[in-house]
Structure formats: C-alpha cells, structure tokens
Design a protein around this motif. Structure first.
Motif, short mmCIF file in Angstrom:
data_model
loop_
_atom_site.label_atom_id
_atom_site.label_comp_id
_atom_site.label_asym_id
_atom_site.label_seq_id
_atom_site.Cartn_x
_atom_site.Cartn_y
_atom_site.Cartn_z
N GLY A 1 -8.84 -28.82 59.19
CA GLY A 1 -9.81 -29.69 59.84
C GLY A 1 -11.16 -29.00 59.97
O GLY A 1 -11.27 -27.78 59.90
N PRO A 2 -12.20 -29.79 60.15
CA PRO A 2 -13.56 -29.24 60.11
C PRO A 2 -14.03 -28.55 61.38
O PRO A 2 -15.13 -28.00 61.38
CB PRO A 2 -14.41 -30.48 59.82
N GLY B 1 -18.38 -25.76 70.03
CA GLY B 1 -18.32 -24.70 69.04
C GLY B 1 -18.84 -25.01 67.66
O GLY B 1 -18.86 -24.12 66.81
N VAL B 2 -19.25 -26.25 67.40
CA VAL B 2 -19.73 -26.62 66.07
C VAL B 2 -21.06 -27.35 66.19
O VAL B 2 -21.35 -27.98 67.21
CB VAL B 2 -18.70 -27.49 65.31
N GLY C 1 -22.27 -28.16 69.96
CA GLY C 1 -23.14 -27.06 69.63
C GLY C 1 -22.40 -25.74 69.47
O GLY C 1 -21.32 -25.54 70.02
N LEU C 2 -23.00 -24.82 68.73
CA LEU C 2 -22.35 -23.57 68.36
C LEU C 2 -22.05 -22.66 69.54
O LEU C 2 -21.10 -21.88 69.51
CB LEU C 2 -23.23 -22.82 67.36
N ASP C 3 -22.84 -22.72 70.61
CA ASP C 3 -22.66 -21.79 71.72
C ASP C 3 -21.69 -22.30 72.77
O ASP C 3 -21.37 -21.57 73.72
CB ASP C 3 -24.01 -21.49 72.37
N ALA C 4 -21.23 -23.52 72.66
CA ALA C 4 -20.26 -24.06 73.62
C ALA C 4 -18.86 -23.57 73.29
O ALA C 4 -18.50 -23.43 72.11
CB ALA C 4 -20.30 -25.59 73.59
N THR C 5 -18.05 -23.28 74.31
CA THR C 5 -16.70 -22.77 74.08
C THR C 5 -15.62 -23.58 74.79
O THR C 5 -14.45 -23.20 74.76
CB THR C 5 -16.60 -21.31 74.58
N TYR C 6 -15.99 -24.70 75.42
CA TYR C 6 -15.01 -25.43 76.20
C TYR C 6 -13.84 -25.97 75.37
O TYR C 6 -13.99 -26.33 74.22
CB TYR C 6 -15.68 -26.57 76.98
N VAL D 1 -21.96 -18.89 65.28
CA VAL D 1 -22.64 -18.87 63.99
C VAL D 1 -21.87 -19.78 63.03
O VAL D 1 -20.66 -19.64 62.87
CB VAL D 1 -22.71 -17.44 63.40
N SER D 2 -22.56 -20.70 62.39
CA SER D 2 -21.92 -21.61 61.44
C SER D 2 -21.52 -20.85 60.18
O SER D 2 -22.24 -19.96 59.72
CB SER D 2 -22.87 -22.75 61.08
#
Length: 360
Positions: free
Chosen positions: A136-137, A191-192, A199-204, A348-349
C-alpha cells in the motif's frame, strides 16, 4: 484443548491477501492473482492449524492468552472507572451473509457483572496469514517503537492485543516487530505528503512493538475512521531479525507478513454516530462492499477481530484481540516499499507510491 472448529471457523481473512486487493482501481489480473494465492494457501493453513489445535503447548498458550486479556480488560476498566458497568463481547460468526446481518450485541450471551472474565475471553479468535505482494502507498519506515500511538488523536479508544504463533511449529514468536498504521477518525493518514493526508512530520496512529515470550504485542490506539472505497481497517506488518536503533526505531529485518485487521459492521455503524467520526464527509463503505471482505469471507473464515466493549458507552473504549498464525518462512522484503521515512528531524518522502492503488 483448543477447539478445532473454533480455529477453523475463525481462520480469518482479517489480515489476508494484502494491499493489492484492498486498493480500488487495481488491475483485475493483480486482484485475481492475489485471490488465487490465498486460495492455494488455504489447505496448508487449515492442516497446520488443525495440527496446532491438538498440541498441549497451544492449549497452554491459549490459557495464558485468556488470563492476559482478562487482566488487560480489568486494568483498563479500573483505569477508566468502569467497574460498575457490564462488558460485552462479539459472538463467533461464520460466513459473510451471517455476520453481515446478525446483531452482534453479545448481551444475548447473558454476561453480567458476575461473569468471570475468563469466561468472556475463552474464545481464541485466530487468523492465518498468507502471501501478499504489495504493502500500500502509506507505509512509513522509521516509525517509533511505542505502545501508545494515539498522539492525542480523538476517537474511540482501542487497546489491541495481538499474539503471533508460528504456523509451522505451533510455538509463539518472540522478538518479532509488529508495525501498525491506520487513518484517523476522518479518514486521514499521518506521515505522508499525498494530497489530503496529514503530512510528512505527523506520526499519529503509527507505531511498532516487539513481541514478548508469548508472541504478544499490544497497542493503544483509536478506532479507525473510513474513506471512500474502504471499510475501516488497521494495517499490520510483522518483521523478524530487525536491528533496533538508538533512536528507538528499527532497520531492515525480514517482513514475513503484510495484512489488515477488520471490525464488525454493527460496531462500525455505532462508532460512526459519535464525535469526531461524524465530521467525516467521505462515503462509508460497508464491509460487504469492501474489496477484501466481499470477495474472501466464507463459512470457514471470519475476517474480524474479537472484541469486548469495556463499558456501556463506546467512548469508554474497546479491547480487540487476535491470535495470528504466521508462516515464518515467508519473506516479503521486496514488497515492503515505504512511501516515506521518519527521522528524528522529521519525515522524508521516498518517492514510492506503494502498492499501485490510490488508497491503502
């Protein structure tokens, strides 16, 4: 002794054919290959589980699981001040038509405040995991090893108790890393940097836990929301022989399963009436219309986690649990393609689009 029929009846597709079948818009031939892959794995899985069912070790493992889950439920209820409320649990169901139409409210089972917790938990929901080819993406590598993945996201609290057993030996799998990720109450992934995501900096709602000597990993999260084309679900990946880094993440290792976990439709429907889930403007896809559920459930396979409601109000939380049988000889390294990597300084993507579909 473990009940053979219960194991066979719940040899679930709760973590099954993988992200390829899960993605709306995937090529039909890829979906067909995945379905055939699962079908060919059924006889092996059924034989292995039946063999495990007669094992004294499996019976002892189940007894410890019952006690552990009962203790976890009691601890959660005490923490939330629910000692005076009745717990309810899902009943065992068999095929798609039945579990899609039957009322799953287990008050009919006659549980009360005097019912021993061991009685409530004495049904060991299980599933067999079979090969997948895509992840999955929205998988993010480098997430933190942690039990609580909520990051203050609002929603119905869910405590996940996942036990992993080697389908080849019937023994629990210790020191294996379990990675989970899912969307929030309004269908958004962290996270994406894809359009509409967190967004990339979110970790929830992402995190990793190692299994203990009994093959158990536990998480605190929330009930997943939904997005167009998919019923609510939680992604799952298990990895052996990984290297734990000093920043509390991991590197490399051998992924031996990539899959998903699902929930009963009546539970989903009730959750969807609560805040903040009511703010979700995307269309809800029912389990019977989901790309996995609708094509794979049979009278022998139950695609859902077992669960108990910890109190009268769903906002009090849910304890969900599965014993998961894994083929540890499998290796899906080539399928574990991350969309991003989370580092101490942020995400980071990687440029990967994952499993080929627009949604995981």
């Amino acid at each position: 002794m473990v009940n053979v029929r219960n194991i066979a009846a719940s040899l679930a597709f709760s973590s099954i054919i993988g992200a390829a079948v899960a993605h709306p818009g995937d090529p039909a031939d890829e979906v067909k290959r995945e379905l055939e892959s699962h079908k060919s794995a059924r006889p092996f899985a059924r034989r292995a589980l039946n063999s495990c069912a007669g094992s004294p070790e499996t019976a002892a493992l189940k007894a410890r699981s019952v006690a552990r889950r009962a203790a976890a439920a009691e601890a959660l209820r005490q923490k939330r001040g629910l000692a005076g409320q009745v717990m309810r649990t899902k009943r065992d169901l068999v095929d798609l038509e039945q579990w899609a139409t039957v009322d799953h409210d287990s008050s009919a089972l006659g549980y009360s405040l005097d019912t021993p917790l061991e009685t409530i938990f004495d049904s060991n929901a299980t599933c067999a995991l079979v090969p997948e080819v895509t992840i999955g993406p929205y998988w993010v590598a480098g997430e933190l090893i942690r039990a609580d993945v909520t990051d203050a996201e609002p929603g119905v609290p869910v405590h996940l108790d996942l036990q992993f057993v080697d389908i080849n030996t019937c023994e629990p799998i210790p020191d294996m890393l379990i990675d989970i990720w899912h969307c929030n109450s309004t269908g958004v992934y962290s996270g994406v940097n894809a359009t509409g995501q967190g967004g990339l900096d979110a970790t929830y709602l992402r995190g990793i836990q190692g299994t203990d000597a009994d093959g158990v990993a536990q998480f605190d999260t929330i009930f997943p929301g939904h997005y167009t084309g998919r019923a609510p679900h939680i992604h799952l990946m298990s990895t052996e022989n990984a290297t734990i880094l000093s920043n509390n993440t991991y590197l490399s290792g051998k992924p031996n399963h990539i899959g998903q976990l699902f929930f009963d439709q009546d539970l989903i429907t009730e959750v969807e009436t609560l805040t903040p889930y009511t703010a979700n403007t995307q269309r809800l896809t029912l389990n019977v219309d989901d790309g996995i559920d609708a094509q794979t459930a049979t009278e022998d396979y139950d695609p859902f986690v077992a669960y108990v409601r910890l109190g009268d109000d769903l906002n009090s939380g849910v304890l969900a649990y599965l014993t998961v049988f894994v083929d540890t000889t499998a290796n899906y390294t080539s399928s574990a393609r991350a969309a991003a990597h989370y580092y101490e300084g942020g995400g980071v993507s990687t440029g990967n689009t994952g499993g080929g579909g627009p949604r995981p």
